[in-house]
Write an enzyme that holds these catalytic residues in place. Structure first.
Site, PDB file in Angstrom:
ATOM      1  N   GLU A 129       0.825  -1.217   0.000  1.00 28.06           N
ATOM      2  CA  GLU A 129       0.000   0.000   0.000  1.00 28.06           C
ATOM      3  C   GLU A 129       0.860   1.268   0.000  1.00 28.06           C
ATOM      4  OE1 GLU A 129      -3.063  -0.083   3.010  1.00 28.06           O
ATOM      5  OE2 GLU A 129      -4.188  -1.612   1.938  1.00 28.06           O
ATOM      6  N   GLU A 134      -6.587  -7.621  -1.005  1.00 27.85           N
ATOM      7  CA  GLU A 134      -7.243  -7.538   0.303  1.00 27.85           C
ATOM      8  C   GLU A 134      -8.720  -7.241   0.122  1.00 27.85           C
ATOM      9  OE1 GLU A 134      -5.436  -4.950   3.226  1.00 27.85           O
ATOM     10  OE2 GLU A 134      -3.445  -5.799   2.884  1.00 27.85           O
TER      11      GLU A 134
END
Ligand SMILES: *[C@@H]1O[C@H](CO)[C@@H](O)[C@H](O)[C@H]1NC(C)=O
Ligand SMILES: *[C@@H]1O[C@H](CO)[C@@H](O)[C@H](O)[C@H]1NC(C)=O
Ligand SMILES: *[C@@H]1O[C@H](CO)[C@@H](O)[C@H](O)[C@H]1NC(C)=O
Ligand SMILES: *[C@@H]1O[C@H](CO)[C@@H](O)[C@H](O)[C@H]1NC(C)=O
Ligand SMILES: *[C@@H]1O[C@H](CO)[C@@H](O)[C@H](O)[C@H]1NC(C)=O
Ligand SMILES: *[C@@H]1O[C@H](CO)[C@@H](O)[C@H](O)[C@H]1NC(C)=O
Ligand SMILES: *[C@@H]1O[C@H](CO)[C@@H](O)[C@H](O)[C@H]1NC(C)=O
Ligand SMILES: *[C@@H]1O[C@H](CO)[C@@H](O)[C@H](O)[C@H]1NC(C)=O
Length: 893
Positions: free
Chosen positions: A191, A260
Site C-alpha cells: 500500500e 485484500e
C-alpha cells in the site's frame, strides 16, 4: 431460479478441467510447475487459474492450531493461503533471526503445501496489518541516517537484506512452485501508493528500486504491489478495498487481482465491534469475478490474536478476530464461512468458462441490472488450453446493483428474479445455482460461558471442575505484589531534557518513567490562596497514555494519539516529586514517516501559575526508568523467587500498578478457552509464562449500534457494529497448547485497579446451530463440484436443495429445539410455526440428526411424508444444540 428440468443432465458438469493440485513428484507436495500470467489470470503450469485466496497470519495463532485452520480454509473452498511476513518477529535483534514457534514460517508454508494449497507470501517487509510498528523492528529507527520507505541508502540496504533472507530461506526449503513448493506469488512493499506523494521524487525512485530489487532475487514467481498505480515493469499492481470490481491494473498485460478483500474490520480499545454482512461480502466477490477479476484474497480468512505486545497502534486491541470466516478461537463464523463456501463452489463450476474466455461479454439487463457472460473464445491465442476447455463453455453472472428493489430480468430468453444488491451465478448460462443474497448456510450462536444460556457455563474453582448453573470465578486464592510507581533500579539515569519515549525504551516495555522535583516557595502558596488558583501542568502533546503522579499519588491519566495535557496540581511547600509515566499501547502501524512519529511526550512540559510565572520543565533534570520491575524480574515465570508475594484479602480495595498471581484448572477436551477480565481495569496477562497480551476494559460509546444492519448498499466499518456501551474486549484467548489440565500459572499486571476475584475461565463449550432453507434454494453445490471433478452426470434429484447442519469436531447434535417444514417464521433463536406445518417435522429431523456430528435433509415434501400445503412454497427451519458428549456419556448441557 432453478428451472425444474425433469431429468435433464447438466452438460457443464461433465468436463473435468481442474488442475490437480497434489501430484507426488520431485517434491513431497507438487510436481514442479512454473507460474506466469497474462492479462486475464495467473497461469500455473500452462493453465490459467481463477483463485480464491485466504489470509492467515501465522504468528496470530499457535503452530498447534495451524493444521486445523488450514484444513478449515481448504474445506471452505480456498485454493491459496496468504500471509504477510513479520520482520520484527523474525529479527528482534539486528542480525539475530527467529524462525521458531509462532514465527516458524517454513513449517507454516509446508503445512499449506501438504494440504494441497498454494501460498502467497507478502514479504513487504512493511506489513501494516494492525501489527506493532507495522512489522518494522524498532531497532531500525536507530540506524544512522535512516528514513523508512524512501530512496534512502541505509533503509534500502536493510530492506534488501531482510527480503533476500526470506526469499533465500524459501528457496533453500524448496518452497517455490518451480521447486515443487506451494509459493506462486510474492508481494514487495505494501500500500505504498497511499503515502507515496509524501515522499516526492524519493518515493518514485524508491518504488522503482524496490521493483528491481525484488525481481533481481531470482524467486522465479510473479511479484505484486498492492495499491500502487505506478507499479513498474512486470510487477502486478493490485486492489485492496471493500469492493474491487471496478479496478483495472496499470497495463493491459496484467491481470486483475484483489489482494485484500476486507471481509470485516479491526477495533481499537474503546470502540464498538465491526461486522460485515456475508450477503454483501459474497456480492463483492461475485461482482469482482463477474467483471473480469481472477484472484481474490480474503483479508482476513482467519484473523487470530495479537499475543504479547504484537498489537499495532494506535490502541489496537488484543483480539484480531476481524469478523473473519474463521473466528479468533479457530471456530467457524457462521453463516459467513458456509455461505462463502457455497459461493466458492458456484464459482468453481464456472471456472471452465472463466479460464477459456479472454474477457466477458457485457449485456445491459435494466437500469441497474447487468449480465457478464464468459464464453469460450476459440481465437484465444498463446495459451495451452485443452480442447475440452474451449468447447461450448458458457457461464454468466446476473447482477442487480439496485440497493432497494428486486428485479425481474430476461436473459437468453428466460426470466430471472434477482434480489436487491445481489449476483446470481449461472455456470451453464441457464440455471441459477447460487445467489449472493440467499443464505442457506447454517448460522451458529457460540455459547461462551454464561452468555445467552447460563446452563452452558462450566465452572472452574481453583482445584476442581464443578458443573452447575451460575457464576463462579477462577480462583479463591490470590497472591499480590505492589509495583513501585517510580524509579526502581540501578538502570535509572538522569538527563537535562525530555527524551522521546521509544528513543529510551527501544520498545523493550510499554512503560517509561520520568521523575523530577519541583520547588514550591511560601510565596507561591500564598499566591495560589489569594487567587483561588492552582498551578497546572501542561504538555503540548502525548501518546498513547500519560499518567501523572505527584508525591506518589496517581492524579491524572490522559489517553489518545497526540493529545494536549492540562492537569491541575496540588503541590505542597518545599520539594514535590513529579513523576510522569508514558505508555505505549501498540506502536503506530500506518502512515508516512512512522519512524519519526515516536511516542510519549512531544513539545514543552511546563507548570503554569507560579508567583513568578511558569516553570519550563523541558530542561529540568529528569530521572528516567524504563519498564516495570515485575517485567524485568520476570514475575510471570513460575520459578521466580524475587517477587515476595503476599496473600490478597478478598474485598481489598482496588490497587493501582499491582501484580497478582494464582493457579487455575481447565477441563480437558478441545473446546477453546478464554479468560474473562471484565472485573479488571487495564494491564497485561501471562499464563504459564506465555504472554497472552494487553487487556483493557475500555468502554465503547453508547451510541452507534442503532442502525439496522442491512446488507444492501455499500459497506463501511461503521455500518453494522455491535457491543456499543460495553468494553471492546473482555475475553482473552488462551490457546490450548499453552495450558495444562491443572495448576496453570496465571500472572497479571493491573495498572488501574481491578478485582482479580472476579476473573473467570470461559469455554466455548456448546453452540446453537440454525438453518433455514427454502424449496427454491440453490442445489447442494459441493455435490455438483465433486461430480464435475470426476466427470459424473447429475440428475434432477441431485439438484434438490438440502439443509445441512454441522457441529464442530468433538461435538454432536444433542437436541432439536425447533423444526418446522412449511411456512415457519422468525430467525435463529426466535423461530415459530406458520399456518403451514408438517407435523412430522421434529421427529424426522430428530431421526436424521440427533447424536450425529452433521446431517443433511432434502427440502422436499417427500421427506416429510405429506405435503402440508400443496401449491405453497415451503421452507424448513431448524434450531439445534451442539454439545460435546461428556466422558461419562451424558451431555454437558
Ligand atoms: C520453468 O521455466 C524454466 C525457464 O523457462 C524452464 O527451464 C523450466 O524447465 C520450467 N519448469 C517447469 C517445471 O516447467
Ligand atoms: C500443453 O499442455 C500439454 C498437456 O498439459 C503439455 O503436454 C504440453 O507440453 C503443453 N505445451 C506447452 C507449450 O506448454
Ligand atoms: C538510580 O541510579 C543511581 C545511580 O546509578 C543509583 O545510585 C540509585 O540507587 C538508583 N535508584 C534506584 C531506586 O535503584
Ligand atoms: C535520544 O536519546 C539520545 C541519548 O541516547 C539523546 O542524545 C537524544 O537527544 C534523544 N533524542 C530524542 C529525540 O529524544
Ligand atoms: C520524593 O521522593 C524521595 C525519593 O524517593 C522521597 O525520599 C521523598 O520523601 C519524596 N517526597 C515527597 C514529598 O513525597
Ligand atoms: C466473582 O465474579 C463476579 C463477576 O465478576 C463478581 O461479581 C463476584 O464478586 C466474584 N466473586 C467473588 C467471591 O469475588
Ligand atoms: C466432495 O469430495 C470431497 C473430497 O473427495 C469429500 O470430502 C466431500 O465429502 C465430498 N462432498 C460431497 C457433498 O459429496
Ligand atoms: C456425569 O456427568 C454429569 C455432568 O457432567 C454429572 O452431573 C454426573 O454426576 C456424572 N455422573 C457420573 C456417574 O459421574
Amino acid at each position: 431460479m432453478l428451472s425444474s428440468g425433469g431429468g435433464r443432465v447438466f452438460a457443464w458438469l461433465c468436463v473435468c478441467v481442474f488442475v490437480s493440485s497434489i501430484t507426488l513428484g520431485a517434491s513431497e507436495w507438487f510436481k514442479p510447475f512454473n507460474v506466469s500470467y497474462d492479462h486475464r489470470a495467473l497461469i500455473l503450469d500452462g493453465h490459467r487459474r481463477f483463485l480464491i485466496s485466504a489470509g492467515i497470519h501465522y504468528p496470530r495463532s499457535t503452530p498447534e492450531m495451524w493444521p486445523d485452520l488450514i484444513a478449515k480454509t481448504k474445506e471452505g473452498g480456498a485454493d491459496v493461503i496468504e500471509t504477510y511476513v513479520f520482520w520484527n518477529g523474525h529479527e528482534p535483534v539486528r542480525g539475530q533471526y527467529n524462525f521458531e514457534g509462532r514465527y516458524d514460517l517454513v513449517k507454516f508454508a509446508k503445512l499449506v503445501a501438504s494440504n494441497g494449497l498454494y501460498f502467497f507470501l507478502r514479504i513487504g517487509p512493511y506489513a501494516c496489518a494492525e501489527w506493532n510498528f507495522g512489522g518494522f523492528p524498532v531497532w531500525l529507527r536507530d540506524i544512522p541516517g535512516i528514513e523508512f520507505r524512501t530512496n534512502n541508502e541505509p533503509f534500502k540496504e536493510e530492506m534488501k537484506r531482510f527480503v533476500s533472507k526470506v526469499v533465500d530461506l524459501m528457496r533453500e526449503e524448496m518452497l517455490f512452485s518451480w521447486q515443487g513448493g506451494p509459493i506462486i506469488l510474492l508481494q514487495i512493499e505494501n500500500e505504498y501508493g497511499n503515502i507515496e506523494s509524501s515522499y516526492g521524487n524519493g518515493g518514485k525512485e524508491y518504488i522503482k528500486w524496490a521493483a528491481n530489487m525484488a525481481l533481481s532475487l531470482g524467486a522465479g514467481v510473479p511479484w505484486v504491489m498492492c495499491r500502487q498505480t505506478d507499479a513498474p515493469y512486470d510487477i502486478i499492481d493490485t486492489c485492496n478495498a471493500y469492493y474491487c470490481d471496478g479496478f483495472k491494473p496499470n497495463s493491459h498485460n496484467k491481470p486483475t487481482f484483489w489482494t485484500e478483500n476486507w471481509d470485516g474490520w479491526y477495533a481499537q480499545w474503546g470502540e464498538s465491534l465491526p461486522h460485515r454482512p456475508v450477503e454483501d461480502l459474497a456480492f463483492a466477490v461475485a461482482r469482482f469475478f463477474q467483471r473480469g477479476g481472477s484472484l481474490q484474497n480474503y483479508y482476513m480468512y482467519y484473523g487470530g490474536t495479537n499475543f504479547g505486545r504484537t498489537a499495532g497502534g494506535p490502541l489496537q486491541i488484543t483480539s484480531y478476530d476481524y469478523d473473519a470466516p474463521i473466528d479468533e478461537y479457530g471456530l467457524l463464523n457462521e453463516p459467513k464461512w458456509g455461505h462463502l463456501k457455497d459461493l466458492h463452489a458456484a464459482l468453481k463450476l464456472c471456472e471452465p468458462a472463466l479460464v477459456a474466455a479472454d474477457s466477458p461479454t457485457y449485456i445491459k439487463l435494466g437500469p441497474k441490472q447487468e449480465a457478464h457472460v464468459y464464453q469460450a473464445d476459440v481465437h484465444t491465442e498463446g495459451l495451452n488450453l485443452s480442447l475440452s476447455q474451449i468447447s461450448g463453455k458458457c457461464s454468466a453472472f446476473l447482477a442487480n446493483i439496485d440497493e432497494h428493489k428486486a428485479a425481474t430480468v430476461t436473459f437468453h430468453g428466460q426470466t430471472y428474479i434477482i434480489p436487491p444488491w445481489s449476483v446470481s451465478i449461472l455456470p451453464d448460462c441457464r440455471n441459477t445455482v447460487f445467489n449472493t443474497a440467499k443464505v442457506g448456510a447454517q448460522t451458529s450462536v457460540k455459547l461462551v460461558g454464561s452468555d445467552l444460556l447460563p446452563s452452558a457455563f462450566i465452572l472452574l474453582p481453583a482445584q476442581q471442575l464443578v458443573h452447575r448453573n451460575g457464576i463462579s470465578n477462577i480462583s479463591k486464592s490470590w497472591m499480590t505484589r505492589k509495583e513501585p510507581m517510580n524509579i526502581w533500579s540501578k538502570s535509572n539515569f538522569t538527563a537535562e531534557d525530555i527524551w522521546e519515549h521509544l528513543n529510551v525504551t527501544k520498545d523493550q516495555s510499554d512503560y517509561l518513567w520520568y521523575s523530577t522535583r519541583i520547588y514550591v516557595s511560601d510565596g507561591d502558596v500564598l499566591f495560589w490562596k489569594e487567587n483561588l488558583a492552582h498551578p497546572k501542568l501542561t504538555i503540548d502533546s502525548v501518546r498513547d497514555i500519560l499518567r501523572v503522579f505527584v508525591n506518589g499519588q496517581l492524579i491524572g491519566t490522559f489517553v489518545g494519539n497526540w493529545v494536549k495535557v492540562v492537569q491541575t496540581l496540588q503541590l505542597q511547600p518545599g520539594y514535590n516529586n513529579l513523576t510522569l509515566l508514558t505508555q505505549t499501547v501498540g506502536l503506530q502501524n500506518y502512515g508516512a514517516f512512522i519512524e519519526k512519529d515516536g511516542a510519549g511526550i512531544r513539545g514543552t512540559v511546563k507548570i503554569t501559575g507560579f508567583e513568578n510565572g511558569h516553570v519550563d520543565l523541558s530542561k529540568s533534570l529528569w530521572t528516567y526508568q524504563v519498564g516495570l520491575q515485575g517485567e524485568f524480574l520476570k514475575f510471570y515465570n513460575e520459578e521466580n523467587e524475587n517477587a515476595e508475594w503476599v496473600e490478597l484479602t478478598p474485598g481489598a480495595p482496588p490497587s493501582t500498578f499491582t501484580w497478582y498471581k494464582t493457579y487455575f484448572d481447565v477441563p480437558g477436551g478441545n473446546d477453546p478457552v478464554a479468560l474473562d477480565f471484565e472485573s479488571m481495569g487495564k494491564g497485561q496477562v501471562w499464563v504459564n509464562g506465555h504472554h497472552i497480551g494487553r487487556y483493557w476494559t475500555r468502554v465503547s460509546p453508547k451510541s452507534g449500534c442503532e442502525r439496522v444492519c442491512d446488507y444492501r448498499g455499500a459497506y463501511d466499518s461503521d455500518k453494522c457494529t455491535t457491543n456499543c456501551g460495553k468494553p471492546t474486549q473482555t475475553l482473552y484467548h488462551v490457546p490450548r497448547s499453552w495450558l495444562k489440565a491443572s495448576n496453570n500459572f496465571l500472572v497479571i499486571l493491573e495498572e488501574t485497579g481491578g478485582n482479580p476475584f472476579g476473573i473467570s475461565v470461559k469455554l466455548h463449550s456448546a453452540s446453537i446451530v440454525c438453518a433455514q432453507v427454502t424449496e427454491s434454494h440453490h442445489p447442494p453445490l459441493q455435490k455438483l463440484v465433486n461430480a464435475s471433478l470426476i466427470g459424473q452426470e447429475v440428475s434432477s434429484n441431485d439438484m434438490i436443495p438440502e439443509m445441512q447442519l454441522r457441529c464442530r469436531a468433538g461435538h454432536i447434535i444433542s437436541s432439536i429445539t425447533f423444526a418446522s417444514f412449511g411456512t415457519p417464521k422468525g430467525s435463529c433463536q426466535s423461530f415459530s410455526r406458520g399456518n403451514c406445518h408438517a407435523p412430522s417435522s421434529t421427529s424426522i429431523v430428530s431421526k436424521v440428526c440427533l447424536g450425529k456430528r452433521s446431517c443433511s435433509i432434502k427440502i422436499s415434501s417427500a421427506v416429510f411424508e405429506d405435503d402440508p400445503c400443496p401449491d405453497v412454497a415451503k421452507t424448513l427451519s431448524v434450531e439445534a444444540r451442539c454439545a460435546s458428549p461428556s466422558t461419562n456419556g451424558s451431555f454437558q448441557l
